[in-house]
Structures are given as structure tokens and as C-alpha cells.
Design a protein around this motif. Sequence first.
Motif, PDB file in Angstrom:
ATOM      1  N   PHE B 367       3.642 -49.874  24.262  1.00 50.01           N
ATOM      2  CA  PHE B 367       4.290 -51.312  23.777  1.00 50.01           C
ATOM      3  C   PHE B 367       4.122 -51.217  22.293  1.00 50.01           C
ATOM      4  O   PHE B 367       5.118 -51.897  21.848  1.00 50.01           O
ATOM      5  N   LEU B 368       3.177 -50.813  21.688  1.00 50.16           N
ATOM      6  CA  LEU B 368       3.267 -50.886  20.067  1.00 50.16           C
ATOM      7  C   LEU B 368       4.426 -50.318  19.631  1.00 50.16           C
ATOM      8  O   LEU B 368       5.008 -50.790  18.784  1.00 50.16           O
ATOM      9  N   VAL B 369       4.406 -49.039  20.056  1.00 47.42           N
ATOM     10  CA  VAL B 369       5.873 -48.210  19.555  1.00 47.42           C
ATOM     11  C   VAL B 369       7.043 -48.895  20.037  1.00 47.42           C
ATOM     12  O   VAL B 369       7.972 -49.075  19.155  1.00 47.42           O
ATOM     13  N   GLY B 370       7.193 -49.392  21.195  1.00 49.72           N
ATOM     14  CA  GLY B 370       8.487 -50.039  21.516  1.00 49.72           C
ATOM     15  C   GLY B 370       8.553 -51.293  20.765  1.00 49.72           C
ATOM     16  O   GLY B 370       9.954 -51.526  20.130  1.00 49.72           O
ATOM     17  N   GLY B 371       7.836 -52.181  20.710  1.00 48.95           N
ATOM     18  CA  GLY B 371       7.892 -53.467  19.663  1.00 48.95           C
ATOM     19  C   GLY B 371       8.115 -53.168  18.368  1.00 48.95           C
ATOM     20  O   GLY B 371       9.088 -53.872  17.645  1.00 48.95           O
ATOM     21  N   LEU B 372       7.423 -52.296  17.806  1.00 48.24           N
ATOM     22  CA  LEU B 372       7.514 -52.024  16.208  1.00 48.24           C
ATOM     23  C   LEU B 372       8.920 -51.391  15.822  1.00 48.24           C
ATOM     24  O   LEU B 372       9.530 -51.676  15.050  1.00 48.24           O
TER      25      LEU B 372
ATOM     26  N   CYS D  30       5.096 -49.810  10.320  1.00 52.55           N
ATOM     27  CA  CYS D  30       4.747 -49.822  11.670  1.00 52.55           C
ATOM     28  C   CYS D  30       3.688 -48.618  11.804  1.00 52.55           C
ATOM     29  O   CYS D  30       2.820 -49.054  12.790  1.00 52.55           O
ATOM     30  N   VAL D  31       3.644 -47.642  11.005  1.00 47.99           N
ATOM     31  CA  VAL D  31       2.550 -46.711  11.336  1.00 47.99           C
ATOM     32  C   VAL D  31       1.203 -47.537  11.023  1.00 47.99           C
ATOM     33  O   VAL D  31       0.052 -47.335  11.637  1.00 47.99           O
ATOM     34  N   PHE D  32       1.169 -48.317   9.879  1.00 46.49           N
ATOM     35  CA  PHE D  32       0.014 -49.050   9.486  1.00 46.49           C
ATOM     36  C   PHE D  32      -0.627 -49.760  10.585  1.00 46.49           C
ATOM     37  O   PHE D  32      -1.536 -49.662  10.922  1.00 46.49           O
ATOM     38  N   PHE D  33       0.462 -50.529  11.225  1.00 46.35           N
ATOM     39  CA  PHE D  33      -0.181 -51.623  12.452  1.00 46.35           C
ATOM     40  C   PHE D  33      -0.469 -50.708  13.705  1.00 46.35           C
ATOM     41  O   PHE D  33      -1.365 -50.894  14.057  1.00 46.35           O
ATOM     42  N   ALA D  34       0.293 -49.775  13.819  1.00 45.48           N
ATOM     43  CA  ALA D  34       0.214 -48.990  15.160  1.00 45.48           C
ATOM     44  C   ALA D  34      -1.230 -48.328  15.071  1.00 45.48           C
ATOM     45  O   ALA D  34      -2.082 -48.474  15.900  1.00 45.48           O
ATOM     46  N   LEU D  35      -1.565 -47.661  13.656  1.00 44.93           N
ATOM     47  CA  LEU D  35      -2.890 -47.115  13.757  1.00 44.93           C
ATOM     48  C   LEU D  35      -3.972 -48.016  13.683  1.00 44.93           C
ATOM     49  O   LEU D  35      -4.974 -47.726  14.180  1.00 44.93           O
ATOM     50  N   LEU D  36      -3.619 -49.147  13.218  1.00 41.75           N
ATOM     51  CA  LEU D  36      -4.888 -50.096  13.018  1.00 41.75           C
ATOM     52  C   LEU D  36      -5.368 -50.462  14.491  1.00 41.75           C
ATOM     53  O   LEU D  36      -6.361 -50.400  14.698  1.00 41.75           O
ATOM     54  N   VAL D  38      -4.583 -48.955  17.223  1.00 44.28           N
ATOM     55  CA  VAL D  38      -4.979 -47.507  18.008  1.00 44.28           C
ATOM     56  C   VAL D  38      -6.422 -47.391  17.600  1.00 44.28           C
ATOM     57  O   VAL D  38      -7.322 -47.201  18.702  1.00 44.28           O
ATOM     58  N   ILE D  39      -6.528 -47.349  16.556  1.00 49.02           N
ATOM     59  CA  ILE D  39      -8.069 -47.091  16.041  1.00 49.02           C
ATOM     60  C   ILE D  39      -9.170 -48.011  16.561  1.00 49.02           C
ATOM     61  O   ILE D  39     -10.214 -47.574  17.059  1.00 49.02           O
ATOM     62  N   LEU D  40      -8.806 -49.252  16.327  1.00 51.84           N
ATOM     63  CA  LEU D  40      -9.594 -50.476  16.966  1.00 51.84           C
ATOM     64  C   LEU D  40     -10.015 -50.075  18.295  1.00 51.84           C
ATOM     65  O   LEU D  40     -11.195 -49.860  18.793  1.00 51.84           O
ATOM     66  N   VAL D  41      -8.903 -50.056  19.179  1.00 56.93           N
ATOM     67  CA  VAL D  41      -9.313 -50.062  20.526  1.00 56.93           C
ATOM     68  C   VAL D  41      -9.826 -48.654  20.992  1.00 56.93           C
ATOM     69  O   VAL D  41     -10.573 -48.494  21.896  1.00 56.93           O
ATOM     70  N   VAL D  42      -9.714 -47.539  20.479  1.00 60.13           N
ATOM     71  CA  VAL D  42     -10.577 -46.493  20.824  1.00 60.13           C
ATOM     72  C   VAL D  42     -11.807 -46.380  20.282  1.00 60.13           C
ATOM     73  O   VAL D  42     -12.740 -46.177  21.016  1.00 60.13           O
ATOM     74  N   ILE D  43     -12.111 -47.048  19.188  1.00 63.33           N
ATOM     75  CA  ILE D  43     -13.498 -47.137  18.726  1.00 63.33           C
ATOM     76  C   ILE D  43     -14.294 -48.180  19.789  1.00 63.33           C
ATOM     77  O   ILE D  43     -15.446 -48.109  20.082  1.00 63.33           O
ATOM     78  N   PHE D  44     -13.631 -49.245  20.213  1.00 63.36           N
ATOM     79  CA  PHE D  44     -14.082 -50.134  21.144  1.00 63.36           C
ATOM     80  C   PHE D  44     -14.264 -49.455  22.503  1.00 63.36           C
ATOM     81  O   PHE D  44     -15.364 -49.856  23.039  1.00 63.36           O
ATOM     82  N   ALA D  45     -13.401 -48.687  22.916  1.00 66.28           N
ATOM     83  CA  ALA D  45     -13.646 -48.040  24.110  1.00 66.28           C
ATOM     84  C   ALA D  45     -14.829 -47.191  23.924  1.00 66.28           C
ATOM     85  O   ALA D  45     -15.568 -47.189  25.079  1.00 66.28           O
ATOM     86  N   ILE D  46     -15.253 -46.595  23.072  1.00 66.27           N
ATOM     87  CA  ILE D  46     -16.332 -45.608  22.970  1.00 66.27           C
ATOM     88  C   ILE D  46     -17.572 -46.385  22.772  1.00 66.27           C
ATOM     89  O   ILE D  46     -18.472 -46.267  23.191  1.00 66.27           O
ATOM     90  N   LYS D  47     -17.482 -47.445  21.630  1.00 65.34           N
ATOM     91  CA  LYS D  47     -18.662 -48.153  21.388  1.00 65.34           C
ATOM     92  C   LYS D  47     -19.188 -48.940  22.727  1.00 65.34           C
ATOM     93  O   LYS D  47     -20.359 -49.333  22.901  1.00 65.34           O
ATOM     94  N   TYR D  48     -18.136 -49.669  23.213  1.00 62.48           N
ATOM     95  CA  TYR D  48     -18.532 -50.979  24.385  1.00 62.48           C
ATOM     96  C   TYR D  48     -18.440 -50.221  25.607  1.00 62.48           C
ATOM     97  O   TYR D  48     -17.965 -51.144  26.474  1.00 62.48           O
ATOM     98  N   GLN D  49     -18.693 -49.144  25.786  1.00 63.56           N
ATOM     99  CA  GLN D  49     -18.413 -48.567  27.081  1.00 63.56           C
ATOM    100  C   GLN D  49     -19.476 -49.321  28.188  1.00 63.56           C
ATOM    101  O   GLN D  49     -20.494 -49.732  27.700  1.00 63.56           O
ATOM    102  N   ARG D  50     -18.976 -49.680  29.349  1.00 66.30           N
ATOM    103  CA  ARG D  50     -19.988 -50.301  30.358  1.00 66.30           C
ATOM    104  C   ARG D  50     -21.143 -49.347  30.628  1.00 66.30           C
ATOM    105  O   ARG D  50     -20.924 -48.371  31.162  1.00 66.30           O
ATOM    106  N   LYS D  51     -22.247 -50.197  30.164  1.00 67.41           N
ATOM    107  CA  LYS D  51     -23.401 -49.316  30.467  1.00 67.41           C
ATOM    108  C   LYS D  51     -23.969 -49.445  32.077  1.00 67.41           C
ATOM    109  O   LYS D  51     -24.630 -48.459  32.586  1.00 67.41           O
ATOM    110  N   SER D  52     -24.066 -50.404  32.379  1.00 64.96           N
ATOM    111  CA  SER D  52     -24.316 -50.734  33.895  1.00 64.96           C
ATOM    112  C   SER D  52     -23.724 -51.757  34.644  1.00 64.96           C
ATOM    113  O   SER D  52     -22.701 -52.452  33.885  1.00 64.96           O
ATOM    114  N   ASP D  53     -23.556 -51.651  36.006  1.00 70.36           N
ATOM    115  CA  ASP D  53     -22.439 -52.240  36.629  1.00 70.36           C
ATOM    116  C   ASP D  53     -22.817 -53.526  36.560  1.00 70.36           C
ATOM    117  O   ASP D  53     -21.722 -54.659  36.972  1.00 70.36           O
ATOM    118  N   ASP D  54     -23.764 -54.376  36.355  1.00 58.93           N
ATOM    119  CA  ASP D  54     -23.915 -55.807  36.369  1.00 58.93           C
ATOM    120  C   ASP D  54     -23.934 -56.230  34.855  1.00 58.93           C
ATOM    121  O   ASP D  54     -24.610 -57.394  34.554  1.00 58.93           O
TER     122      ASP D  54
END
Lengths: 105, 543, 224, 316
Positions: B367-372, D30-36, D38-54
Motif C-alpha cells: 500500500f505504501l508503494v501504491g499510495g506514494l 517517496c523513497v524517504f517515506f517508504a524507508l521510514l 518499512v525500517i520502523l515496522v521491521v524494527i518493531f517486529a524484531i524488538k517487540y516480538q511476543r514473548k509469552s502468550d498472555d
Amino acid sequence: MADDHHGPTVRIYLAVFASLMFLTALTVWVAFQDLGMFNDVVALGIACTKATIVILFFMHVKYASRLTWLLAGAGILFLLILFAFAMADYVSRGWLGMPASHYLQ
Amino acid sequence: MAITEQDVQASEDAPSVNYLNNGYGLKSWLLTRDHKRIAVLYIISISIFFALGGLFASLVRFELMTPEGDLMSSDTYNKVFSMHGIIMVFFFLVPSIPATLGNFLVPIMVGAKDLAFPRINLLSWYVYVVAGILGTIAVVGGGVDTGWTFYTPYSSTYSNSNVILAAMAAFMAGFSSILTGLNFVVTIHTMRAPGMTWFRLPLFVWSHYATSIIMLLGTPVIAITLVLLMLERGFGFGFFDPNLGGDPVLFQHLFWFYSHPAVYIMILPSMGVMSEMVAAVARKRVFGYEFVAFSSVAIAILGFLVWGHHMFVSSQSTYAGMVFSVITFLVAVPSAIKVFNWTATLYKGSIVYDTQMFYVYGYLGLFLVGGLTGLFLSSMGLDIHLHDTYFVVAHFHYIMVGGQVMGYLGGMHFWWPKITGKMYPDIWGRVSALLVFLGFNLTFFPQFILGYMGMPRRYHVYPDEFQVLNVASSLGASILALGYVIPGAYLTWSIFKGPKAPDNPWGAKGLEWETTSPPPTFNFEETPLVTEEAYQYGPIEEH
Amino acid sequence: MADHAVHHDHPHGLAHQFEDMPQQKESAIIGMWSFLITEILFFGGFFATYLIYRSYYPEAFFEGSSHLDISLGAFNTAVLIISSLTMAMAVHKSHEGNKKGIMVYLILTGILGLTFLVVKYFEYSAKIEYGLVPGLVWHPHGENSPQLALFYSLYFGMTGMHALHMIIGIGLLIWLFIKTAQGTYTAEYNAPVEIFGLYWHFVDIVWIFLFPLLYLLGTQGGGH
Amino acid sequence: MQTDFPLFPDQASSFAFQVDALYFGILALCVFFALLVVILVVIFAIKYQRKSDDEVPRQIAGHLGLEIFWTAIPAVLALGVFVWATVLYFHLITPPPNAMEMYVVGKQWMWKLQHPEGKKEINELHVPLGESVRLTMTSEDVLHSFYIPAFRVKKDVVPGRYTNLWFKATQVGSYHLFCAEFCGTEHSRMIGTVHVLEPQNYEAWLTGGTANEPMEVAGERLFEQYACHTCHKADGAGRGPSLVGLFGKTVALEGGGTALVDEAYIRESLLNPSAKVMAGYKPIMPTFKGQISEEGIIQIIAYIKSLKAPELTRME
């Protein structure tokens, strides 16, 4: 919840009916008077007035919930958007004074 | 038929009475007024059209592997891409999420027993089916070659194909979506459970409300436009043909008055799905709930003011073009708000790596690519070069396929246990999500480059220098197709052999997870009383 | 339209998905208004087309308009306004639960609707006779011919679509009449009569605009 | 990149560079915003991975300041791009006054092009290097779109109307000419080539070809053939207005209003003469609709353009 048992009375209906008939007669009469470009304006003005009267009284919008006002308003607003934005193209085509903007036939 | 077998299966496993096993036989399905059963009917019929549209797409990609037209004639090619567009837009993308997931979930999410007008809901499915049959007759009877846009005067005077039938089919499909939208608007306004205030509604419901506004306000205009087109073609009434005194550009105005907002019909529901899934994946309240909710409504309304950006080179007035362009840039803002809020939702969340997470991440990327890339096309100076090239094709596929189809598939996986009462193998879910993401990018990213190099869309043969990128695109399409076939297989498998689903398999919040899987006929044993905000996984901290 | 499944523990006419009668009635009214919004935009496409071509070809539109019979148009306008009054009265009677009153006013409304269609039929016949139907029988050959044809395309398109709505309305009216005769509608349950009234008034409003736009602009013979 | 696998189109016109600059400008944004993101969500995915089910994370409702910040920044940037792109657009559509005139007629499925000197071409267009060229285009049937990717120009070709497009070629070579608006079966074969020649080669090409009569000469022949000259006398004594020096002027109309005498006005006057009659004349001219081809109309227009008023000629 809208409970519109207190809608208009029969007396109001008759008054509304009388004014609609009067406006119909008026619009026909005005059409035969030469007002230049104002013939269109007056005819449309009378039509809008008649429509408003029908919507408010026959269709009970005057007595209805805010939501009904909102819905009726939304329909009219988007109709005007359609008119305005489409006409904007046709009206402003000539502004650059280029042949592209002229319609041919 | 699969339905009745599904019935039998459900009755063996489920101890209690639910919407799937409270009646058997074809008649109990075809005359049902239960919104959940109608949603299932829609899922089946929409899947058929998705497969058909996909088949046409693969024919297009096959043909474009070589610069010469060696697989089919130009005439056939034109019909194939037209049918691909018409089927995908009117019979898949527009109804996809609203008519299936929306139909199933909106009443449950607001805590109602059913939609406000169950018979109208069933009617909308029948209208859709009749429209589908008309469309199929148009295909079988020789096809239509105008493209899904039906531009005049080609469609009204010059084309020798089944334009009237195809337009009739699109007209009726539009009517079906009006009925769906009407039902949603009324249901959301009048049938919310006690305590379910507007700002406790799940964002899925907000996005469906915004979608319904567009369906109600936009669809009638495409309907009248198609009526005018049919009158011109059928009777020689002049509306758009210059020889009959009309203006072909007026058709474009009326057409895009609907068809641009229709893009938001196609993307808003998937944004709603995204909001639900992001919250569940991160087990966290959606950041800036009100902003996400209002951005849906803002997109729906602003979406009506931008249609002229499809007409920058059509000889539309420059000044009108300017107004359309600036509002188009402004539409980018609410979309950006959504993306930033989803990102912020993931911050300090508790992120689980399941199928939904893969779809959420895939959706965000596409969606990012599409929107941008929309920014390129709304720029008047650049659109002169890019208009009607493969750049446009790539852009709208990123939105509609990368956005809506990712949302549709992701949502299907998310709510599949609720709809069928069965679990699917999660590993396959992740594999297929990954395949779709990779295949999609390989298919459509090269088309951006092709477009900037100047390859026009709807070309059957093309100059040699475009071949390498076209082959790459076709290869990607085959991976993409695989990514779509695999879920079809394991989801069907799960209906028969999958383990029984618990009521709330993902530990998510929302009324739909509080009822049984699958839900009972009237959704809840008793009318729920809502006492908390949406996505309240824990005490909410204000900033 | 509301669902008429009868449940023993429910009030008469309450469908299963609703909690109580006011909720059902509000839903019906909002549903009808939502439908009328789509109707506004549906006719809106026609009106936008009319507006644009009218502003481009005023002379041809004046000429086309001057062939229409104002007295018939005015007569039909009056007929529709009277039918709106009788429809409003039918709704009024339905609030009282007055079965006989509803039936009388529905019949009157139906007769007026049919009168409108009959007059329309004679108008159409006259146009066919004079060869003023674009694409089918078209006699004018002047320089304005294409633009004149455009006016008549719009005339037949708009009035035809309006007449189609009238025909559908009369069909619904007959159905309502039968339901009323069966005693379906009471002082508590009368939403179908009420929302049909909304539809009928809307069709009247469309005509209120069609009449001046199509019939009356020819009187000044190029007033600009 | 080598020519057999190019990834970027030629820059062969005066504004190709400016269009590309805008392209890369937006691309950077566009590249700036897309990278911003993408990098953020990837970092979040690694850093805040669910540790336990509850595990239940802290629930953050939102942050008004942040919302305003990321509403305002995109809005300002978007409006900036709008201004840049729109200024460029006005440059792209405004031809310089001294541009060469050429004419294009699109039909299913070919381009018919004509030079002011009368030379006609089909699916080929020869233009001189470094010279501004203004095309006046119309269609005989459906919509087409005239597109030269190397020049970054495109404009729809609309039946019943003239559209314009201009360019200045800056690089010698041959470039694709495409039809970009779907126009039927052979749409993808409605293509041609634009040849950019050095000015002297262009002159040689012009004179070297078959002896076509110049457009205004052909127009003059038609003018006499249709007996236009019997009413439109040069001295103004005829039943119609004199056409000498009329082109480009704004004239008063019978019944009020004015009209600019341009290509569209002349075409309208030929096909629908009574629509806009000049003040002081009667609407007696017959229509020539169906009698003159689109090319013929263009030739007559070229002839009328060539009828310069004497004092104007002296001033030049």
C-alpha cells in the motif's frame, strides 16, 4: 427514536397544496413574461421553492430527526458537487484563449 | 454442492446449533435471510469471478511475454483485457470485502441480530448473480473490447462487441452494491447494541460506513451514465458522440464521478481489515483511534472531489485540472495518517508472527508503494508523460491488488475460524502470504519502469526494448497465481479436516470474538451490553 | 422493506432483527431516505448532462422546447401535486390506523398517477407522429438538427426515466392497497405506507424540476 | 545501460529534463517515506516480538501532537509538489508564439500528419532540431492520444474538437510515436516514428520529397472550388465578411457577444455557419458539413491564416 405521530395537520397539508398550485400557476405565467436571462433564474427558483415545501411538509423532514436532515442534505450537497465540478471544466475551457478550449459543433 | 457437504460436516462436529447447521439443503441457503449465510453465498460467487478474472489476467501476461501478438489476435487480446478489468472491478473488487466480510461482521460487530433489511440483503446477492450471468453471457457471446472504462464514442458507436450486455451487467452489479451500502448505513445508525457508541465501534465498521456512503452517492451516477451509453448505442440517442451533438469528455466526467470514488470502495474496507488485524497482531489498541476513524470519512468525502485527475490530458480545462490536482494531493494526507497510526500501533506492542502478521506487513509494504506512486500521477506536469502508460497500471494494481486483495485474503484468514468454525494450518498461511508478496512485486514493479519508459497500456504488441521487463512481469504473475491457489486449497481442506476453532483463537478483542465459532443464527445468545472501548486489551493510557 | 415474519412474543409487524417498533420504523425511514439519496444522484447525472448541453446550445434547446405542449405539462404538474396531497393524506390516515381512509386515498393517488401516464402517452404519440424521436423517427434536417436531437434525447431520457418510476410506484401502490385491505397496517405498524409516501413525493419533486426545464424554456424563443 | 535493455527513456526535448527532475524529486520523497515506515515496522517486529502468550502491552490511546505533526508534514509536502508540478504543467502546455504549425488527424488506426508547406506523412513525422513545433490535432472517429515518450508529451485527440501540443526537439534521432488512448482493435499498431533532423537536413527532406503543394495553396484552391470567394471578397464588398487579416482577431457577433477567430471558430463557421454570425451580416451561408474533409478544413484554415492584412505585413 423518531416517533412522528405529531406530523403536520390536515390544515397544513391543504395550505401546502394550495401554495404548490399557486406556484405552478405562477411559473407558467412568468414564463410568458420577457425577463431576459432571469426567466431561467425565476423558473428554477420557483421549482426549488416547491421542492423544499414538498420535502419539509409532505415528506415530514421538518418534523424528523437530525439524521434525516443530514441524509437529505448529503444527497443535495453531492448533487451540487457533481454539477459544480463538471460545469467548472466547461465554463473555464475558454480561459486560456486556446483553440483546444473551444467546442466545435 | 460444497455448501451442503459443509453443512453436514459442521453438524457432526459442533455440539450446539449455529448458523451453519440450523437448516439443511439448498433451499435453506438460497432463501436464507441470515446475513452470515448470505456472506458465505457471496464468498463462493466472488471466488468464482476472482478465478475467472485471474484466468483472463494470466492470458494477458502470457501474450505479453513476446513483443509480437503470437498467442491471440488483437481483437481477442482487447476482449481479454477488457473482461479482466470488468470482472475484477465490478464483480470482484467492489463487492469483495463489503459483501463477504462486511456482510458477515458488521451486524456482529455492532451487536445486532442481523442487518436492518435481511430480504434486501438477499436481493442484493440475487441481483449480483443475475449481473454475473449477464456478464458471462457477454463473454461467451463474443466478449466486449472497450476496456472496463467504456470510453465513448468508441463504446457507443464504433465497437462491434457486446457493449450493451456488459454495461447492463456492470449496471446491475452496481445496483447490488447500492443495496449492500444502504443496509450498512441503516444498520450502523439504528441497530447498535446498548452501550455501543459511535466511538466504541471497531474501525472495520467505520471504514464500512465510509464505503457505504460512497456506494450510495457514487454508484447511481455510474448507473445513469451506463444508461445513457446504452441509449446512445441502442437507439442512437446522442449524448456523447460528436456526430450526434454530444461531447465524449462529458462521459469521462460522469464515469469518473463514480469510478474514482469506487477506488476508495475498493481500498477503504481493506483499511478497516488492517486496523482490526494490526490491533490483534500487536495486541494493542489502535493508536489515534479517532484519527483513523475520521480519516476514513475524510477519504470518502474528498474522494468525490478529485475525479478530474483522470482527465489531465483529455482536453479538460486547465483550471479545472488544477483544482482536481490540488484536492488529489490532499487525499494523500488521510491515507498517510492511517499508515503512521498503524506503525505507531506496532510500537511497544506484543507482535505475534502468525499469518495475519504476514498479511499486515505485506499490505503495509504494497500500500505504501501504491499510495506514494499516486503522487506522481496527481502531479499535472508529470501525468502528461505517465497518463495511460504501464505506470498507471502498476499504480492501481498496487492499490487494488496489493491493498484490497491483501486485505481480503488477510481478513479471510483472520476471520476464517469464526466463519467456518475450523482452523487452517498457519505455516501454509505464512508461506502463501510470502508468495503473494514476492510474486506481486515481481509482477508489478517492472511495470513502473516500463511506464516511465513510455509503454502505453492496453497494447497487444509492443516495441522490442520493452520485452525483458514484460517477461519479468509475466514470471512474477505465475508466482502470484501460485500464492492465490495455495490458500484456496488449504482453506477448503480445513473446512473438512481442519481442527475445530475455539471462540477466540487469536486472543483478539471485539464482539465477534465473544460469540461462538461459528456464531448462532441470531449472532448472540442475548443482546450484548457494551461497556468498554474498542480494542481494550488493558487499561488505556492517555497522552 | 421490513420483514413481516410474525413472532408470537413480538408486537404485530415487528421483524426479528429489531428490538422494538420505533427502532424498526426509524430504520425503514432512514433506509428509504438512503435510497432517495441514490435516486437524487441517479437523476442528477441526467440533470448535469442537461445543464451542460443547455449552456452550450441554448438556441437548439429553445427550439426543441417550443415544440412541447405547455398546457399538457402544466396539467400533469397539477395532477402530480394533487396526487402528492392524496398520498400525504393516506400517510396521515395510516397514523390513525384508519384502514378505510388509507384505501380511499391510495385509490385516488393511483388514479392520478395513471392520469399522468395517460397524458404522457398522448404526448409521446404526438412526438412520434411529428418524427421527433432521435435515432428512431427523426425528421428535422436543419443545421441545428444534431443539437435538437440532443434536446429530444434528453427529453425522452428524463421523462422516460421519470415515467418508469411512476409505473414502479403504481405497482407498489397496488401491493400496498392489497396489504391495507388485508388489515396489515395499524396505528403502530404503518412504516410501509409512510416510506412509500416518501418515494411518491420524490417522484413528484423530479417532475417539479422537469416541467420548467423541458417545457417552459421555449416560451421566450431565445431570450438571451 | 545499453540500448537493448534500457531502463530509462531518451531525453530528446527541451522539457524532458524538467519532467525527469520532478520525477526524481517525487521519487526521493517517496523513497524517504517508504524507508521510514518499512525500517520502523521491521524494527518493531524484531524488538517487540511476543514473548509469552498472555503478554499484554501497555495500551497507548494516541498522541494529539504526533497526529498534528504527521498530518501537517505530508500536507505541506504535498502542496509543495503540487505547486512544482503545476508550474511545470503550464510551461508544458504554453507554446512560444513563433512555433512552427503542423497538423495531425488521427483515425482508426493511423496518424495523418501535415507540414505547413503541404507535405503529408502517415505514421511518420519529421521535425527540425531546436525548433518549436505546435501541433493542432483532431480525430476523424474515436478518441486517440498523441504520445511521444522521448519528448514527455501527450495529449488526447478528440473528435469534433482541436487539441494542441507543442515541443522543441533537442536531440537528433528517431523516437516512438504512440497512440495512448485505447481506440479499438489495432490500437497497439497505431504507432509511428518521429524523426528529429538537423535544420538543413529537414529543409532538404522537405524539398526532396514529392512535390506537394503548400497547405495554403491547397486551401486557396478549395476556397475557389467551393465558391467561398464569391461572398467573402477580399475588399469587404461581398455578402460575407472579408477574411483578410481576420485570423486571430476578436470580432463582434450578431445578437451580441464576441468571438475569437481561431481554428475552432473557422471550423464551426464552415460546419454550422449560423451558430456565430459576425455583426452586420446575415446568416445566409450554407453549411459545408459532410462536403469538406477534416484535411480540407485544415487547408482552408491555413489559407485564411495566410491572408494577412497589408499593414501587418509591413510591420513584420
